[in-house]
Design a protein around this motif. Structure first.
Motif, PDB file in Angstrom:
ATOM      1  N   ARG A  43       0.967  -1.419   0.250  1.00 47.59           N
ATOM      2  CA  ARG A  43       0.039   0.192  -0.027  1.00 47.59           C
ATOM      3  C   ARG A  43       0.898   1.219   0.236  1.00 47.59           C
ATOM      4  O   ARG A  43       0.358   2.143  -0.965  1.00 47.59           O
ATOM      5  N   ILE A  44       1.910   1.243   0.830  1.00 44.50           N
ATOM      6  CA  ILE A  44       2.653   2.491   1.006  1.00 44.50           C
ATOM      7  C   ILE A  44       3.433   2.603  -0.511  1.00 44.50           C
ATOM      8  O   ILE A  44       3.716   3.657  -0.833  1.00 44.50           O
ATOM      9  N   GLY A  45       3.882   1.284  -1.093  1.00 42.69           N
ATOM     10  CA  GLY A  45       4.483   1.534  -2.160  1.00 42.69           C
ATOM     11  C   GLY A  45       3.781   1.918  -3.339  1.00 42.69           C
ATOM     12  O   GLY A  45       4.215   2.922  -4.032  1.00 42.69           O
ATOM     13  N   ILE A  46       2.410   1.546  -3.274  1.00 48.26           N
ATOM     14  CA  ILE A  46       1.541   2.222  -4.399  1.00 48.26           C
ATOM     15  C   ILE A  46       1.325   3.741  -4.082  1.00 48.26           C
ATOM     16  O   ILE A  46       1.485   4.505  -4.988  1.00 48.26           O
ATOM     17  N   GLY A  47       1.142   4.108  -2.903  1.00 49.77           N
ATOM     18  CA  GLY A  47       0.944   5.580  -2.372  1.00 49.77           C
ATOM     19  C   GLY A  47       2.141   6.217  -3.085  1.00 49.77           C
ATOM     20  O   GLY A  47       2.104   7.498  -3.432  1.00 49.77           O
ATOM     21  N   ARG A  48       3.599   5.747  -2.754  1.00 54.50           N
ATOM     22  CA  ARG A  48       4.484   6.502  -3.224  1.00 54.50           C
ATOM     23  C   ARG A  48       4.693   6.608  -4.642  1.00 54.50           C
ATOM     24  O   ARG A  48       4.985   7.649  -4.902  1.00 54.50           O
ATOM     25  N   ALA A  49       4.477   5.468  -5.316  1.00 54.24           N
ATOM     26  CA  ALA A  49       4.334   5.447  -6.756  1.00 54.24           C
ATOM     27  C   ALA A  49       3.413   6.709  -7.218  1.00 54.24           C
ATOM     28  O   ALA A  49       3.735   7.369  -8.145  1.00 54.24           O
ATOM     29  N   LEU A  50       2.283   6.664  -6.692  1.00 57.60           N
ATOM     30  CA  LEU A  50       1.235   7.601  -7.161  1.00 57.60           C
ATOM     31  C   LEU A  50       1.895   9.118  -6.985  1.00 57.60           C
ATOM     32  O   LEU A  50       1.887  10.240  -7.690  1.00 57.60           O
ATOM     33  N   ALA A  51       2.587   9.222  -5.657  1.00 56.81           N
ATOM     34  CA  ALA A  51       3.124  10.490  -5.170  1.00 56.81           C
ATOM     35  C   ALA A  51       4.193  11.172  -6.476  1.00 56.81           C
ATOM     36  O   ALA A  51       4.233  12.109  -6.880  1.00 56.81           O
ATOM     37  N   TYR A  52       5.048  10.108  -6.586  1.00 54.42           N
ATOM     38  CA  TYR A  52       5.801  10.156  -7.724  1.00 54.42           C
ATOM     39  C   TYR A  52       5.312  10.548  -9.165  1.00 54.42           C
ATOM     40  O   TYR A  52       5.898  11.547 -10.004  1.00 54.42           O
ATOM     41  N   VAL A  53       4.369   9.964  -9.430  1.00 53.93           N
ATOM     42  CA  VAL A  53       3.654  10.096 -10.671  1.00 53.93           C
ATOM     43  C   VAL A  53       3.197  11.511 -10.921  1.00 53.93           C
ATOM     44  O   VAL A  53       3.298  12.462 -11.944  1.00 53.93           O
ATOM     45  N   ALA A  54       2.623  12.025  -9.733  1.00 53.95           N
ATOM     46  CA  ALA A  54       1.780  13.279  -9.565  1.00 53.95           C
ATOM     47  C   ALA A  54       3.043  14.218  -9.547  1.00 53.95           C
ATOM     48  O   ALA A  54       3.016  15.186 -10.416  1.00 53.95           O
ATOM     49  N   ALA A  55       4.200  14.059  -8.936  1.00 58.97           N
ATOM     50  CA  ALA A  55       5.198  14.834  -8.954  1.00 58.97           C
ATOM     51  C   ALA A  55       5.756  15.064 -10.594  1.00 58.97           C
ATOM     52  O   ALA A  55       6.043  16.035 -10.666  1.00 58.97           O
ATOM     53  N   LEU A  56       6.086  14.008 -11.040  1.00 60.34           N
ATOM     54  CA  LEU A  56       6.496  14.119 -12.416  1.00 60.34           C
ATOM     55  C   LEU A  56       5.418  14.808 -13.429  1.00 60.34           C
ATOM     56  O   LEU A  56       5.819  15.652 -14.458  1.00 60.34           O
ATOM     57  N   ALA A  57       3.938  14.606 -13.146  1.00 66.31           N
ATOM     58  CA  ALA A  57       3.050  15.199 -14.172  1.00 66.31           C
ATOM     59  C   ALA A  57       3.167  16.697 -13.699  1.00 66.31           C
ATOM     60  O   ALA A  57       3.300  17.478 -14.826  1.00 66.31           O
ATOM     61  N   VAL A  58       3.425  17.097 -12.581  1.00 66.62           N
ATOM     62  CA  VAL A  58       3.450  18.754 -12.377  1.00 66.62           C
ATOM     63  C   VAL A  58       4.502  19.405 -13.025  1.00 66.62           C
ATOM     64  O   VAL A  58       4.684  20.305 -13.456  1.00 66.62           O
ATOM     65  N   SER A  59       5.851  18.350 -12.751  1.00 66.09           N
ATOM     66  CA  SER A  59       6.922  19.043 -13.315  1.00 66.09           C
ATOM     67  C   SER A  59       6.915  18.943 -14.803  1.00 66.09           C
ATOM     68  O   SER A  59       7.362  20.122 -15.302  1.00 66.09           O
ATOM     69  N   ALA A  60       6.382  18.227 -15.429  1.00 63.32           N
ATOM     70  CA  ALA A  60       6.153  18.089 -16.885  1.00 63.32           C
ATOM     71  C   ALA A  60       5.380  19.257 -17.293  1.00 63.32           C
ATOM     72  O   ALA A  60       5.713  19.903 -18.365  1.00 63.32           O
ATOM     73  N   PHE A  61       4.330  19.440 -16.583  1.00 64.07           N
ATOM     74  CA  PHE A  61       3.281  20.489 -16.981  1.00 64.07           C
ATOM     75  C   PHE A  61       4.013  21.797 -16.916  1.00 64.07           C
ATOM     76  O   PHE A  61       3.951  22.683 -17.609  1.00 64.07           O
ATOM     77  N   VAL A  62       4.971  21.944 -15.784  1.00 65.55           N
ATOM     78  CA  VAL A  62       5.646  23.146 -15.710  1.00 65.55           C
ATOM     79  C   VAL A  62       6.970  23.282 -16.607  1.00 65.55           C
ATOM     80  O   VAL A  62       7.195  24.417 -17.445  1.00 65.55           O
ATOM     81  N   LEU A  63       7.453  22.089 -16.844  1.00 60.00           N
ATOM     82  CA  LEU A  63       8.684  22.351 -17.709  1.00 60.00           C
ATOM     83  C   LEU A  63       8.691  22.115 -19.171  1.00 60.00           C
ATOM     84  O   LEU A  63       9.396  22.773 -19.886  1.00 60.00           O
ATOM     85  N   ALA A  64       7.477  21.639 -19.654  1.00 55.20           N
ATOM     86  CA  ALA A  64       7.265  21.532 -21.094  1.00 55.20           C
ATOM     87  C   ALA A  64       7.288  22.733 -21.819  1.00 55.20           C
ATOM     88  O   ALA A  64       8.168  22.874 -22.841  1.00 55.20           O
ATOM     89  N   PRO A  65       6.637  23.553 -21.587  1.00 53.22           N
ATOM     90  CA  PRO A  65       6.761  25.105 -22.217  1.00 53.22           C
ATOM     91  C   PRO A  65       8.162  25.775 -22.114  1.00 53.22           C
ATOM     92  O   PRO A  65       8.725  26.146 -23.142  1.00 53.22           O
ATOM     93  N   ILE A  66       8.960  25.469 -21.007  1.00 50.24           N
ATOM     94  CA  ILE A  66      10.119  26.121 -20.731  1.00 50.24           C
ATOM     95  C   ILE A  66      11.138  25.184 -21.603  1.00 50.24           C
ATOM     96  O   ILE A  66      11.850  25.890 -22.556  1.00 50.24           O
ATOM     97  N   TYR A  67      10.992  23.927 -21.772  1.00 48.96           N
ATOM     98  CA  TYR A  67      11.734  23.184 -22.642  1.00 48.96           C
ATOM     99  C   TYR A  67      11.669  23.792 -24.168  1.00 48.96           C
ATOM    100  O   TYR A  67      12.580  23.778 -24.848  1.00 48.96           O
ATOM    101  N   LEU A  68      10.366  23.721 -24.604  1.00 46.64           N
ATOM    102  CA  LEU A  68      10.124  24.011 -26.051  1.00 46.64           C
ATOM    103  C   LEU A  68      10.467  25.260 -26.195  1.00 46.64           C
ATOM    104  O   LEU A  68      11.211  25.631 -27.361  1.00 46.64           O
TER     105      LEU A  68
END
Lengths: 373, 272
Positions: free
Chosen positions: B5-30
């Motif tokens: 359970r903790i593993g899934i929670g962690r994984a979800l947290a990482y996914v969420a963090a990655l999604a937020v990062s991608a959202f912010v970084l994509a325009p900067i990168y382009l």
């Protein structure tokens, strides 16, 4: 050299009188404890002495100087705060050196004094650390070392032990007392812990509602409380209070409490005309297992073994009393016991004013003290 | 069951963090790869997400364009003036708000917040008229003054909360050890507040550097970079706009990169 004198000191916060006319004289090198419940004005009085609060009325003298309008840094004081107030952005060494640097001492003097203060508090191994890497007890030691490093005339301590856990507090209490005896400073120590006050102070000033209600050495304050507040606040358990009537035929006086009556050989003329409260300490009550003359019957409610002694709660007529008895005695719950209320240890109070009624017997307790030197 | 359970929670947290990062970084990168691509690559379709070659062609053309380097320099001036003035006034004001209870402290705080309630558009014309009358229109100082007006109230509120988080007992301890109020502030409160003050300096910088509306209406020839870009938006090629965009976002990123330690660190330990 610094004696301290408060003259009619008042401090208001809005309409609330935190300190309500305090007169107090503290001798040079004396250790005086300000004791009272929270909100009684003891910390405010200390802060007035430190210069962290301006007094609204009255004067404060430190040594022979009128310090009322002096800034804290000009008062030659040092203070230990309840929160320790160790500077988190400085290492322990720089914390202890702070006051000395402000005094523009030479590097050699600073190094010497920091080291000697740190050694006194046994923190010489932590000098290069930041306070975030120290335990609460170690931080407390840093705060004390910082205060004593400047060799101030007056040392102020605001509940310095209250944030420590019980065992550490006990250890630090004795250590602090030894340390302060070796210093030349006049010490004012604020606490709400009556055991701390009794165990450490040369004298105790008991405060309530912004005033000093009693000033005396620990035994005086314990044995002869000035009023019901002091009797109830100092001592574990607090003093027992029973409503009582006293009649006297000139040589023998009869005391009636709700559970019975007893007599003692003395004139009770001083008590006449008062609504009386009989105040007596738990350890001044003797417990017998059989009825006899001059004993009052009571019923055991609960027995709490405390190791060194047993604490007995008994019901005596309308009153509930705490009695401390030998650790070998185990009366059963609901059993009858007979109480001997030691007449010499009774503190008579006026029920209406709450004030003690002087009977001339007060000095006995302190005269009985034996000093071994 | 507990461990996965903790593993899934962690994984979800990482996914969420990655999604937020991608959202912010994509325009900067382009924007960044476009700014360092050749003209052809910028107009190429479909886009290559991984640039084939890095050239400074687009950048060079942008920097050589009429008025760009001057406007960059002016933007830097404006930001610097805004930061210095805001901190010089805002830090002591925030300190006062945090430490002293004075009459009207609450209304004062409310007034600070309410300055943000007026849309700039409403005061734009009166502001421009006033500037013209006083004679500070079309100057770096004029723009800086407008930026100070926007950022100062928030600087006061932010630094007030920073100082409120520093126990006053620390300063009192310093005072019993030989400091007066001022030196206790300088030796104790200010160093402890530094991370918070630095954070509010970044906020001021980013606000000033990217502010376009006031800069556009208050200047005509002496434009800051955003105003310059806005003015040239209709008439400039895509490469110019992308390179300009890069210049608007890069300094803020660089400043935050170098100062991030102070944003995340409380003395000796990372804030969690």
């Amino acid at each position: 050299m610094a004696d301290i004198r408060f003259e009619g000191v008042r401090k208001n916060f809005g309409k609330f009188a935190a300190v309500d006319g305090v007169d107090l004289e503290v001798k040079d090198r004396e250790f005086v404890v300000l004791l009272g419940p929270s909100g009684c004005g003891k910390t405010t009085l200390l802060r007035c002495l430190a210069g962290l609060e301006r007094v609204d009325d009255g004067r404060v003298f430190i040594g022979d100087r009128d310090a009322t309008d002096l800034a804290p840094r000009s008062r030659r004081i040092a203070m230990v705060f309840q929160s320790y107030a160790v500077f988190p952005h400085m290492k322990v060494y720089d914390n202890i050196a702070f006051g000395l640097r402000m005094q523009k001492e030479s590097k050699a003097v600073i190094g010497e004094r920091v080291r000697s203060s740190a050694e006194l508090l046994h923190i010489e191994d932590f000098l290069a650390r930041y306070s975030s890497h120290l335990s609460g007890g170690q931080r407390q030691r840093v705060a004390v070392a910082r205060a004593i490093a400047t060799k101030a005339d007056v040392l102020l301590m605001d509940e310095p032990l209250s944030n420590l856990d019980a065992l550490l507090r006990l250890e630090m209490r004795a250590e602090l007392k030894t340390l302060l005896q070796s210093l030349d400073a006049t010490t004012i120590y604020v606490t709400h812990d009556q055991i701390e006050a009794l165990s450490m102070g040369d004298r105790i000033a008991v405060m309530n509602k912004g005033r000093i209600v009693q000033l005396g050495n620990p035994l005086e304050v314990y044995d002869n409380p000035a009023d019901t507040f002091v009797g109830g606040f100092i001592g574990t358990p607090p003093m027992n209070f029973l409503e009582a009537q006293v009649s006297s035929d000139g040589t023998t006086s009869t005391v009636e409490v709700s559970g019975g009556s007893f007599t003692f050989e003395s004139d009770a003329a001083a008590l006449a005309g008062h609504n009386l409260l009989l105040g007596i300490r738990a350890e001044a009550i003797g417990v017998e297992t059989a009825a006899a003359d001059g004993l009052v019957r009571a019923k055991v409610v609960v027995l709490e073994p405390l190791g060194s002694h047993n604490l007995l709660t008994v019901r005596c007529g309308e009153d509930t009393l705490k009695v401390s008895i030998s650790a070998e005695l185990f009366p059963l719950v609901d059993a009858d016991v007979w109480l001997r209320l030691e007449p010499a240890r009774i503190r008579w109070m006026d029920r209406d004013t709450g004030m003690a009624i002087p009977t001339g017997a007060e000095r006995l307790a302190t005269e009985a003290a034996v000093v071994i030197s | 069951m507990a461990l996965p359970r903790i593993g899934i929670g962690r994984a979800l947290a990482y996914v969420a963090a990655l999604a937020v990062s991608a959202f912010v970084l994509a325009p900067i990168y382009l924007i960044t790869i476009a700014a360092f691509s050749s003209f052809d690559a910028v107009y190429e379709y479909p886009k290559n997400l991984i640039p084939k070659e890095a050239t400074t062609e687009t950048m060079r053309v942008f920097l050589d364009s009429e008025g760009v380097t001057d406007s960059l320099r002016r933007s830097a001036y404006v930001a610097a003036i805004t930061i210095v003035v805001c901190l010089a006034i805002g830090t002591p004001a925030g300190y006062a708000l945090a430490r002293f209870s004075f009459r009207a402290a609450n209304p004062f705080q409310l007034a600070l917040v309410s300055t943000r309630a007026f849309p700039l558009i409403i005061i734009a014309i009166p502001l421009a008229v006033t500037y013209l009358r006083v004679g500070i229109d079309d100057t770096v100082y004029g723009v800086a003054m407008a930026h100070i007006a926007f950022t100062l109230p928030l600087t006061v509120l932010v630094t007030a909360s920073v100082f409120a988080g520093i126990s006053y007992e620390l300063e009192e301890a310093a005072m019993t050890l030989g400091c007066n109020r001022l030196s206790a502030f300088r030796r104790i409160a200010l160093p402890l507040a530094f991370p918070g003050v630095a954070a509010s300096a970044i906020f001021i910088f980013v606000t000033s550097w990217n502010e376009v509306f006031a800069a556009a209406i208050l200047t005509f020839r002496n434009r800051t970079l955003p105003a310059q870009l806005l003015a040239a938006l209709d008439t400039s090629p895509l490469t110019y706009r992308l390179a300009g965009g890069f210049f608007l976002l890069a300094p803020a990123l660089v400043v935050i990169f170098f100062i991030r330690k102070y944003l995340l660190t409380t003395w000796g330990r990372v804030a969690r």
